[in-house]
Design a protein around this motif. Structure first.
Motif, PDB file in Angstrom:
ATOM      1  N   SER A  12      30.765  33.234  27.206  1.00  0.00           N
ATOM      2  CA  SER A  12      31.308  32.253  28.630  1.00  0.00           C
ATOM      3  C   SER A  12      32.748  32.213  28.433  1.00  0.00           C
ATOM      4  O   SER A  12      33.257  30.964  27.910  1.00  0.00           O
ATOM      5  CB  SER A  12      30.719  30.962  28.343  1.00  0.00           C
ATOM      6  OG  SER A  12      30.896  30.313  27.227  1.00  0.00           O
ATOM      7  N   GLN A  13      33.643  33.191  28.830  1.00  0.00           N
ATOM      8  CA  GLN A  13      34.802  33.120  28.744  1.00  0.00           C
ATOM      9  C   GLN A  13      35.451  32.661  29.906  1.00  0.00           C
ATOM     10  O   GLN A  13      35.194  33.038  31.148  1.00  0.00           O
ATOM     11  CB  GLN A  13      35.301  34.424  28.497  1.00  0.00           C
ATOM     12  CG  GLN A  13      35.200  34.910  27.135  1.00  0.00           C
ATOM     13  CD  GLN A  13      35.873  36.314  26.764  1.00  0.00           C
ATOM     14  OE1 GLN A  13      36.127  36.983  27.719  1.00  0.00           O
ATOM     15  NE2 GLN A  13      35.816  36.715  25.426  1.00  0.00           N
ATOM     16  N   PRO A  14      36.581  31.749  29.927  1.00  0.00           N
ATOM     17  CA  PRO A  14      37.131  31.640  31.148  1.00  0.00           C
ATOM     18  C   PRO A  14      38.012  32.874  31.767  1.00  0.00           C
ATOM     19  O   PRO A  14      38.097  33.883  31.140  1.00  0.00           O
ATOM     20  CB  PRO A  14      38.568  30.515  30.985  1.00  0.00           C
ATOM     21  CG  PRO A  14      38.039  30.114  29.690  1.00  0.00           C
ATOM     22  CD  PRO A  14      37.240  31.042  28.897  1.00  0.00           C
ATOM     23  N   LEU A  15      38.279  32.710  33.053  1.00  0.00           N
ATOM     24  CA  LEU A  15      38.842  33.797  33.833  1.00  0.00           C
ATOM     25  C   LEU A  15      40.232  34.396  33.201  1.00  0.00           C
ATOM     26  O   LEU A  15      40.411  35.710  32.978  1.00  0.00           O
ATOM     27  CB  LEU A  15      38.871  33.552  35.272  1.00  0.00           C
ATOM     28  CG  LEU A  15      39.449  34.828  36.213  1.00  0.00           C
ATOM     29  CD1 LEU A  15      38.419  35.808  36.241  1.00  0.00           C
ATOM     30  CD2 LEU A  15      39.519  34.188  37.520  1.00  0.00           C
ATOM     31  N   THR A  16      40.994  33.432  32.592  1.00  0.00           N
ATOM     32  CA  THR A  16      42.299  33.888  31.923  1.00  0.00           C
ATOM     33  C   THR A  16      42.012  34.805  30.790  1.00  0.00           C
ATOM     34  O   THR A  16      42.685  35.652  30.473  1.00  0.00           O
ATOM     35  CB  THR A  16      43.217  32.626  31.749  1.00  0.00           C
ATOM     36  OG1 THR A  16      42.353  31.720  31.122  1.00  0.00           O
ATOM     37  CG2 THR A  16      43.755  32.010  33.260  1.00  0.00           C
ATOM     38  N   SER A  40      42.606  33.876  39.986  1.00  0.00           N
ATOM     39  CA  SER A  40      42.468  32.764  39.187  1.00  0.00           C
ATOM     40  C   SER A  40      43.529  31.878  39.583  1.00  0.00           C
ATOM     41  O   SER A  40      43.587  30.517  39.094  1.00  0.00           O
ATOM     42  CB  SER A  40      42.678  33.250  37.708  1.00  0.00           C
ATOM     43  OG  SER A  40      44.105  33.849  37.618  1.00  0.00           O
ATOM     44  N   MET A  41      44.558  32.251  40.313  1.00  0.00           N
ATOM     45  CA  MET A  41      45.525  31.246  40.924  1.00  0.00           C
ATOM     46  C   MET A  41      45.166  30.440  42.257  1.00  0.00           C
ATOM     47  O   MET A  41      45.676  29.814  42.581  1.00  0.00           O
ATOM     48  CB  MET A  41      46.891  31.807  41.249  1.00  0.00           C
ATOM     49  CG  MET A  41      47.416  32.326  39.936  1.00  0.00           C
ATOM     50  SD  MET A  41      49.014  33.345  40.149  1.00  0.00           S
ATOM     51  CE  MET A  41      49.398  33.313  41.688  1.00  0.00           C
ATOM     52  N   ILE A  43      42.264  29.255  43.427  1.00  0.00           N
ATOM     53  CA  ILE A  43      41.429  28.128  43.336  1.00  0.00           C
ATOM     54  C   ILE A  43      42.437  26.727  42.938  1.00  0.00           C
ATOM     55  O   ILE A  43      42.313  25.742  43.614  1.00  0.00           O
ATOM     56  CB  ILE A  43      40.195  28.069  42.132  1.00  0.00           C
ATOM     57  CG1 ILE A  43      39.523  28.940  42.744  1.00  0.00           C
ATOM     58  CG2 ILE A  43      39.760  26.566  42.213  1.00  0.00           C
ATOM     59  CD1 ILE A  43      38.097  29.444  41.998  1.00  0.00           C
ATOM     60  N   PRO A  44      43.365  26.777  42.116  1.00  0.00           N
ATOM     61  CA  PRO A  44      44.156  25.750  41.901  1.00  0.00           C
ATOM     62  C   PRO A  44      45.367  25.453  43.062  1.00  0.00           C
ATOM     63  O   PRO A  44      45.414  24.202  43.224  1.00  0.00           O
ATOM     64  CB  PRO A  44      45.359  25.819  40.582  1.00  0.00           C
ATOM     65  CG  PRO A  44      44.245  26.755  39.902  1.00  0.00           C
ATOM     66  CD  PRO A  44      43.478  27.891  40.899  1.00  0.00           C
ATOM     67  N   LEU A  45      45.889  26.518  43.732  1.00  0.00           N
ATOM     68  CA  LEU A  45      46.417  26.377  44.885  1.00  0.00           C
ATOM     69  C   LEU A  45      45.722  25.736  46.006  1.00  0.00           C
ATOM     70  O   LEU A  45      46.119  24.591  46.860  1.00  0.00           O
ATOM     71  CB  LEU A  45      46.917  27.618  45.236  1.00  0.00           C
ATOM     72  CG  LEU A  45      48.236  28.266  44.552  1.00  0.00           C
ATOM     73  CD1 LEU A  45      48.511  29.567  45.085  1.00  0.00           C
ATOM     74  CD2 LEU A  45      49.301  27.289  44.601  1.00  0.00           C
ATOM     75  N   ILE A  46      44.336  25.895  46.106  1.00  0.00           N
ATOM     76  CA  ILE A  46      43.709  25.440  47.040  1.00  0.00           C
ATOM     77  C   ILE A  46      43.385  23.975  46.907  1.00  0.00           C
ATOM     78  O   ILE A  46      43.646  22.889  47.699  1.00  0.00           O
ATOM     79  CB  ILE A  46      42.344  25.962  47.538  1.00  0.00           C
ATOM     80  CG1 ILE A  46      42.507  27.497  47.965  1.00  0.00           C
ATOM     81  CG2 ILE A  46      41.318  25.197  48.196  1.00  0.00           C
ATOM     82  CD1 ILE A  46      40.964  28.111  48.027  1.00  0.00           C
ATOM     83  N   VAL A  47      43.223  23.612  45.767  1.00  0.00           N
ATOM     84  CA  VAL A  47      43.041  22.151  45.381  1.00  0.00           C
ATOM     85  C   VAL A  47      44.358  21.476  45.478  1.00  0.00           C
ATOM     86  O   VAL A  47      44.198  20.360  45.985  1.00  0.00           O
ATOM     87  CB  VAL A  47      42.558  22.173  43.656  1.00  0.00           C
ATOM     88  CG1 VAL A  47      42.611  20.534  43.391  1.00  0.00           C
ATOM     89  CG2 VAL A  47      41.244  22.443  43.620  1.00  0.00           C
TER      90      VAL A  47
END
Length: 65
Positions: A12-16, A40-41, A43-47
């Motif tokens: 279970s690795q994160p995307l990065t 990977s960039m 989702i944080p931009l949408i938030v």
């Protein structure tokens, strides 16, 4: 990313972390890696843009007495 590298398991690795392992394995396939980096960039931009008014009001509230 350092915390994700240390504490994540191989299942279970994160995307990065996954993108970094793919960079080592498939260094020439930049088209696949760039689309993964964009995802990977995204989702944080949408938030950030969804809650931008709350970030702005919190910054302004902290700057005045």
């Amino acid at each position: 990313m350092l915390v994700a590298l240390i504490f994540s398991s191989s299942q279970s690795q994160p995307l990065t972390v996954y993108l970094q392992s793919q960079l080592r394995q498939f260094g020439a396939n930049i088209d696949i890696l760039s689309s993964g980096a964009f995802a990977s960039m995204l989702i944080p931009l949408i938030v950030f843009f969804a809650f931008q008014r709350y970030f702005e009001s919190a910054l302004l509230a902290g700057s005045t007495k």
